[in-house]
Scaffold this active site. Structure first.
Site, PDB file in Angstrom:
ATOM      1  N   SER A  61     -20.059   5.392 -14.232  1.00 33.85           N
ATOM      2  CA  SER A  61     -21.113   6.394 -14.088  1.00 33.85           C
ATOM      3  C   SER A  61     -21.738   6.797 -15.420  1.00 33.85           C
ATOM      4  CB  SER A  61     -20.563   7.626 -13.370  1.00 33.85           C
ATOM      5  OG  SER A  61     -19.470   8.170 -14.083  1.00 33.85           O
TER       6      SER A  61
ATOM      7  N   CYS B 174     -18.343   5.664  -5.248  1.00 35.86           N
ATOM      8  CA  CYS B 174     -17.547   5.768  -6.475  1.00 35.86           C
ATOM      9  C   CYS B 174     -18.404   6.277  -7.645  1.00 35.86           C
ATOM     10  CB  CYS B 174     -16.875   4.424  -6.754  1.00 35.86           C
ATOM     11  SG  CYS B 174     -15.439   4.600  -7.822  1.00 35.86           S
TER      12      CYS B 174
ATOM     13  N   ARG C 123     -10.363   3.193  -9.882  1.00 37.35           N
ATOM     14  CA  ARG C 123     -10.628   4.270 -10.857  1.00 37.35           C
ATOM     15  C   ARG C 123     -11.552   5.319 -10.232  1.00 37.35           C
ATOM     16  NH1 ARG C 123     -10.418  -0.298 -13.284  1.00 37.35           N
ATOM     17  NH2 ARG C 123     -12.662  -0.653 -13.335  1.00 37.35           N
TER      18      ARG C 123
ATOM     19  N   HIS D 282     -14.917   2.135  -1.953  1.00 39.64           N
ATOM     20  CA  HIS D 282     -15.900   1.042  -1.922  1.00 39.64           C
ATOM     21  C   HIS D 282     -15.902   0.292  -0.595  1.00 39.64           C
ATOM     22  CE1 HIS D 282     -16.753   0.881  -6.311  1.00 39.64           C
ATOM     23  NE2 HIS D 282     -15.508   1.311  -6.433  1.00 39.64           N
TER      24      HIS D 282
ATOM     25  N   GLU E 195     -18.181  -1.473   0.474  1.00 41.03           N
ATOM     26  CA  GLU E 195     -18.916  -2.725   0.236  1.00 41.03           C
ATOM     27  C   GLU E 195     -18.019  -3.870  -0.220  1.00 41.03           C
ATOM     28  OE1 GLU E 195     -18.945  -0.108  -1.687  1.00 41.03           O
ATOM     29  OE2 GLU E 195     -18.928  -0.709  -3.800  1.00 41.03           O
TER      30      GLU E 195
HETATM   31  N1  GLN Z   1     -14.408   5.494 -13.113  1.00 41.13           N
HETATM   32  C1  GLN Z   1     -15.767   5.114 -12.880  1.00 41.13           C
HETATM   33  C2  GLN Z   1     -16.737   6.178 -13.385  1.00 41.13           C
HETATM   34  O1  GLN Z   1     -16.362   7.156 -13.909  1.00 41.13           O
HETATM   35  C3  GLN Z   1     -16.035   4.849 -11.410  1.00 41.13           C
HETATM   36  C4  GLN Z   1     -15.309   3.606 -10.964  1.00 41.13           C
HETATM   37  C5  GLN Z   1     -15.961   2.868  -9.844  1.00 41.13           C
HETATM   38  O2  GLN Z   1     -17.150   3.031  -9.552  1.00 41.13           O
HETATM   39  N2  GLN Z   1     -15.207   1.984  -9.230  1.00 41.13           N
HETATM   40  O3  GLN Z   1     -17.903   6.012 -13.230  1.00 41.13           O
END
Ligand code: GLN
Length: 197
Positions: A52, A82, A141, A177, A179
């Site tokens: 992100s 996510c 994550r 996810h 997808e």
């Molecule tokens: N940890 C990621 C973030 O902070 C997100 C991880 C993901 O999109 N699989 O953006």
């Protein structure tokens, strides 16, 4: 809108190809979104998983962030997974210094909420709003929704109560996810939002 809704998938970083494939499979006319002038032609937008903080920087550098935020506030249906959920959220916990978001979902989302011991995992989550079968959720994550406003509907939570899927009017978000899991009910729900918009 034509019979096939035109969906933009923010394609600056992350797993946008998987979303393009899922939405194409469901009959949408899918285009990668990289420039602000592409937003007007869209019936809906998907923000993928990825990182992100990088997506935030790129979307501001390319001038997409501000008009995209305005379009979603104006009712453009949006779905984020996510990192995409983090991008949609109004507030972030554990963002990098200076990290911004589109600010269109009344939530506080904690980045990397499961720590390094539990970096990635898969689990089945009951989500009655999406049907009888539980949702097979792949977390990488992943963030969680720490707090949300009264107008945010919780679609799914882990057994310990941590909220991982929400909807607020035209904005849908999941910490996991679908997808990458062959789970198409979120994309179907998103396309229903697009058709009813
Ligand atoms: N940890 C990621 C973030 O902070 C997100 C991880 C993901 O999109 N699989 O953006």
């Amino acid at each position: 809108m034509s019979a096939r809704p035109r969906i933009g998938v923010l394609a600056l970083q992350g797993d946008f190809r998987e979303h393009i494939a899922s939405l194409t499979e469901l009959g949408a006319d899918v285009v990668p979104l990289r420039r602000p002038e592409e937003i007007d032609a869209l019936d809906g937008v998907v923000i993928p998983g990825g990182e992100s903080s990088v997506m935030d920087k790129l979307s501001r550098t390319f001038g997409v962030a501000e008009p995209l935020s305005a379009a979603i506030r104006d009712g453009l249906p949006a779905y984020g997974t996510c990192a995409g959920m983090i991008m949609l959220s109004s507030r972030i916990a554990a963002g990098i210094p200076g990290q911004q978001t589109l600010g269109v979902l009344d939530t506080t989302v904690r980045r990397n909420a499961f720590g390094s011991q539990n970096d990635s995992f898969e689990t089945d989550i009951p989500m009655p709003a999406l049907g009888d079968a539980p949702v097979h959720a792949v977390f990488i994550r992943a963030p969680v929704v720490e707090e949300h406003g009264a107008s945010v509907q919780v679609l799914g939570a882990l057994a310990d109560g941590q909220v991982v899927a929400v909807q607020q009017d035209n904005v849908l978000a999941s910490a996991f996810h679908p997808e990458v899991a062959g789970e198409d009910r979120f994309h179907r729900r998103f396309l229903e939002l697009v058709r009813s918009a």
